[in-house]
Design a protein around this motif. Structure first.
Motif, PDB file in Angstrom:
ATOM      1  N   ASP A  46       0.823  -1.214   0.000  1.00 52.10           N
ATOM      2  CA  ASP A  46       0.000   0.000   0.000  1.00 52.10           C
ATOM      3  C   ASP A  46       0.856   1.262   0.000  1.00 52.10           C
ATOM      4  N   ALA A  47       2.052   1.164   0.573  1.00 46.53           N
ATOM      5  CA  ALA A  47       2.953   2.315   0.656  1.00 46.53           C
ATOM      6  C   ALA A  47       3.787   2.492  -0.616  1.00 46.53           C
ATOM      7  N   GLY A  48       3.733   1.503  -1.528  1.00 48.19           N
ATOM      8  CA  GLY A  48       4.460   1.626  -2.786  1.00 48.19           C
ATOM      9  C   GLY A  48       5.672   0.740  -2.923  1.00 48.19           C
ATOM     10  N   ILE A  49       5.760  -0.308  -2.094  1.00 46.93           N
ATOM     11  CA  ILE A  49       6.882  -1.249  -2.169  1.00 46.93           C
ATOM     12  C   ILE A  49       6.361  -2.597  -2.664  1.00 46.93           C
ATOM     13  N   GLU A  50       6.844  -3.043  -3.807  1.00 45.59           N
ATOM     14  CA  GLU A  50       6.452  -4.330  -4.367  1.00 45.59           C
ATOM     15  C   GLU A  50       7.636  -5.287  -4.332  1.00 45.59           C
ATOM     16  N   THR A  51       7.359  -6.555  -4.056  1.00 43.84           N
ATOM     17  CA  THR A  51       8.411  -7.559  -3.943  1.00 43.84           C
ATOM     18  C   THR A  51       8.145  -8.716  -4.898  1.00 43.84           C
ATOM     19  N   VAL A  52       9.190  -9.123  -5.619  1.00 42.12           N
ATOM     20  CA  VAL A  52       9.120 -10.312  -6.461  1.00 42.12           C
ATOM     21  C   VAL A  52      10.027 -11.354  -5.826  1.00 42.12           C
ATOM     22  N   TYR A  53       9.422 -12.382  -5.246  1.00 35.53           N
ATOM     23  CA  TYR A  53      10.190 -13.401  -4.548  1.00 35.53           C
ATOM     24  C   TYR A  53      10.710 -14.448  -5.516  1.00 35.53           C
ATOM     25  N   GLN A  54      11.723 -15.197  -5.047  1.00 37.95           N
ATOM     26  CA  GLN A  54      12.325 -16.235  -5.874  1.00 37.95           C
ATOM     27  C   GLN A  54      11.279 -17.272  -6.278  1.00 37.95           C
ATOM     28  N   GLN A  55      10.384 -17.604  -5.347  1.00 36.00           N
ATOM     29  CA  GLN A  55       9.265 -18.488  -5.676  1.00 36.00           C
ATOM     30  C   GLN A  55       8.143 -17.587  -6.204  1.00 36.00           C
ATOM     31  N   LEU A  56       8.002 -17.543  -7.508  1.00 40.01           N
ATOM     32  CA  LEU A  56       7.100 -16.583  -8.138  1.00 40.01           C
ATOM     33  C   LEU A  56       5.669 -16.740  -7.659  1.00 40.01           C
ATOM     34  N   ALA A  57       5.050 -15.631  -7.295  1.00 43.77           N
ATOM     35  CA  ALA A  57       3.668 -15.637  -6.843  1.00 43.77           C
ATOM     36  C   ALA A  57       2.751 -15.390  -8.035  1.00 43.77           C
ATOM     37  N   VAL A  58       2.802 -16.294  -9.003  1.00 48.56           N
ATOM     38  CA  VAL A  58       1.899 -16.211 -10.145  1.00 48.56           C
ATOM     39  C   VAL A  58       1.032 -17.461 -10.156  1.00 48.56           C
ATOM     40  N   ILE A  59      -0.148 -17.331 -10.747  1.00 49.45           N
ATOM     41  CA  ILE A  59      -1.071 -18.465 -10.835  1.00 49.45           C
ATOM     42  C   ILE A  59      -1.068 -18.968 -12.274  1.00 49.45           C
ATOM     43  N   PRO A  60      -0.463 -20.123 -12.536  1.00 53.21           N
ATOM     44  CA  PRO A  60      -0.276 -20.602 -13.909  1.00 53.21           C
ATOM     45  C   PRO A  60      -1.559 -20.700 -14.723  1.00 53.21           C
ATOM     46  N   ALA A  61      -2.672 -21.068 -14.088  1.00 54.04           N
ATOM     47  CA  ALA A  61      -3.902 -21.288 -14.841  1.00 54.04           C
ATOM     48  C   ALA A  61      -4.543 -19.984 -15.320  1.00 54.04           C
ATOM     49  N   LEU A  62      -4.177 -18.863 -14.719  1.00 49.62           N
ATOM     50  CA  LEU A  62      -4.742 -17.574 -15.122  1.00 49.62           C
ATOM     51  C   LEU A  62      -3.932 -16.970 -16.256  1.00 49.62           C
ATOM     52  N   ASP A  63      -4.574 -16.050 -16.998  1.00 48.42           N
ATOM     53  CA  ASP A  63      -3.844 -15.393 -18.075  1.00 48.42           C
ATOM     54  C   ASP A  63      -2.939 -14.293 -17.521  1.00 48.42           C
ATOM     55  N   ILE A  64      -2.155 -13.690 -18.395  1.00 41.65           N
ATOM     56  CA  ILE A  64      -1.161 -12.701 -17.984  1.00 41.65           C
ATOM     57  C   ILE A  64      -1.816 -11.492 -17.329  1.00 41.65           C
ATOM     58  N   ALA A  65      -2.862 -10.974 -17.954  1.00 47.41           N
ATOM     59  CA  ALA A  65      -3.540  -9.792 -17.406  1.00 47.41           C
ATOM     60  C   ALA A  65      -4.111 -10.067 -16.025  1.00 47.41           C
ATOM     61  N   SER A  66      -4.706 -11.239 -15.849  1.00 50.23           N
ATOM     62  CA  SER A  66      -5.293 -11.584 -14.548  1.00 50.23           C
ATOM     63  C   SER A  66      -4.217 -11.697 -13.481  1.00 50.23           C
TER      64      SER A  66
END
Length: 268
Positions: free
Chosen positions: A93-113
């Motif tokens: 919420d303060a403007g800090i985003e983190t991309v962890y080594q274990q990616l927090a993406v959901i494979p079944a969803l499309d890129i936009a989602s």
């Protein structure tokens, strides 16, 4: 040797403006000391690499900066204002985003989602407010723009399922999401760890794009050549403390490894 102070100008040019500052961070886990009074400074338009051996406190430091852990002592300031993160959402919420080594993406969803995961936007008017319909077209258009702004050429169809993407493309999706919503700071935890040479180079170009956009970038990596290629400054962790801050211009990779292992010490 002497410890290196930050330059007065950043990689993007102009006078550096401090965006994130940590002072005296302490974190213990029973009798184990994770952080022992660590200081850290990050500036706009800068890539600050954090390196250190296993157990040096890199992960603990990042978690304290991003709300995943609450430090036992010490202070954090974002844009010159004191902040207290109790959870990762507070940091986001303060403007800090983190991309962890274990990616927090959901494979079944499309890129936009995936880019708009937990930030879905509804359609305007009654369709959104009453029927709660999502603005899928708008989200795909804005997702495409976010990807293009990072110079990513290998992803074109925002409706493509993430499970059909390569490892580098999945990393690109995660970084694009961080860039789109991380208004101030983007933290990348080992972003090239599982990638080949070509895909690693694409991720490094994205890191440079984030810097060019004026964001503060924190890069955690064990890959010394990559660190020396993209970092403006290098924060070295050792045994839970900060062993020093150097630059690729002032110290070689051999020096950096020596400081990490304790074979070399910085004076001052």
């Amino acid at each position: 040797m002497t410890a290196v102070a930050p330059d007065s100008t950043g990689a993007a040019g102009g006078t550096q403006q401090q965006i994130l500052s940590a002072r005296g961070l302490i974190k213990t886990f029973g009798r184990v000391v994770g952080l022992d009074g660590v200081d850290l400074d990050l500036y706009r338009g800068e890539v600050l690499a954090i390196i250190g051996d296993n157990g040096a406190g890199k992960s603990t430091l990042i978690k304290c900066l991003t709300g995943a852990l609450v430090p036992d002592a010490g202070t954090l300031e974002l844009d010159g204002k004191r902040v207290h993160f109790q959870r990762p959402q507070d940091a986001r919420d303060a403007g800090i985003e983190t991309v962890y080594q274990q990616l927090a993406v959901i494979p079944a969803l499309d890129i936009a989602s995936n880019l708009y995961l937990a930030r879905e936007e509804r359609r305007a008017g009654p369709l959104g407010s009453v029927l709660r319909m999502l603005d899928k077209k708008g989200m795909r258009e804005r997702a495409g723009k976010a990807v293009q702004e990072l110079g990513i050429q290998t992803i074109q169809n925002m409706g493509q399922a993430v499970e059909t993407l390569s490892g580098g493309q999945r990393q690109a999706v995660a970084v694009s999401r961080a860039a789109a919503f991380g208004g101030k700071v983007v933290v990348l935890d080992e972003p090239t760890a599982a990638l080949g040479v070509k895909e690693s180079n694409q991720v490094l170009e994205m890191v440079k794009s984030l810097r060019a956009k004026g964001l503060g970038v924190i890069l955690i990596s064990h890959n010394m050549p990559q660190v020396w290629e993209v970092a403006d400054r290098i924060h070295i962790q050792r045994l839970g403390g900060r062993a020093g801050v150097i630059t690729p211009q002032s110290h070689s990779m051999t020096d950096g490894v020596g400081i990490m292992t304790g074979a070399m010490k910085l004076e001052g």
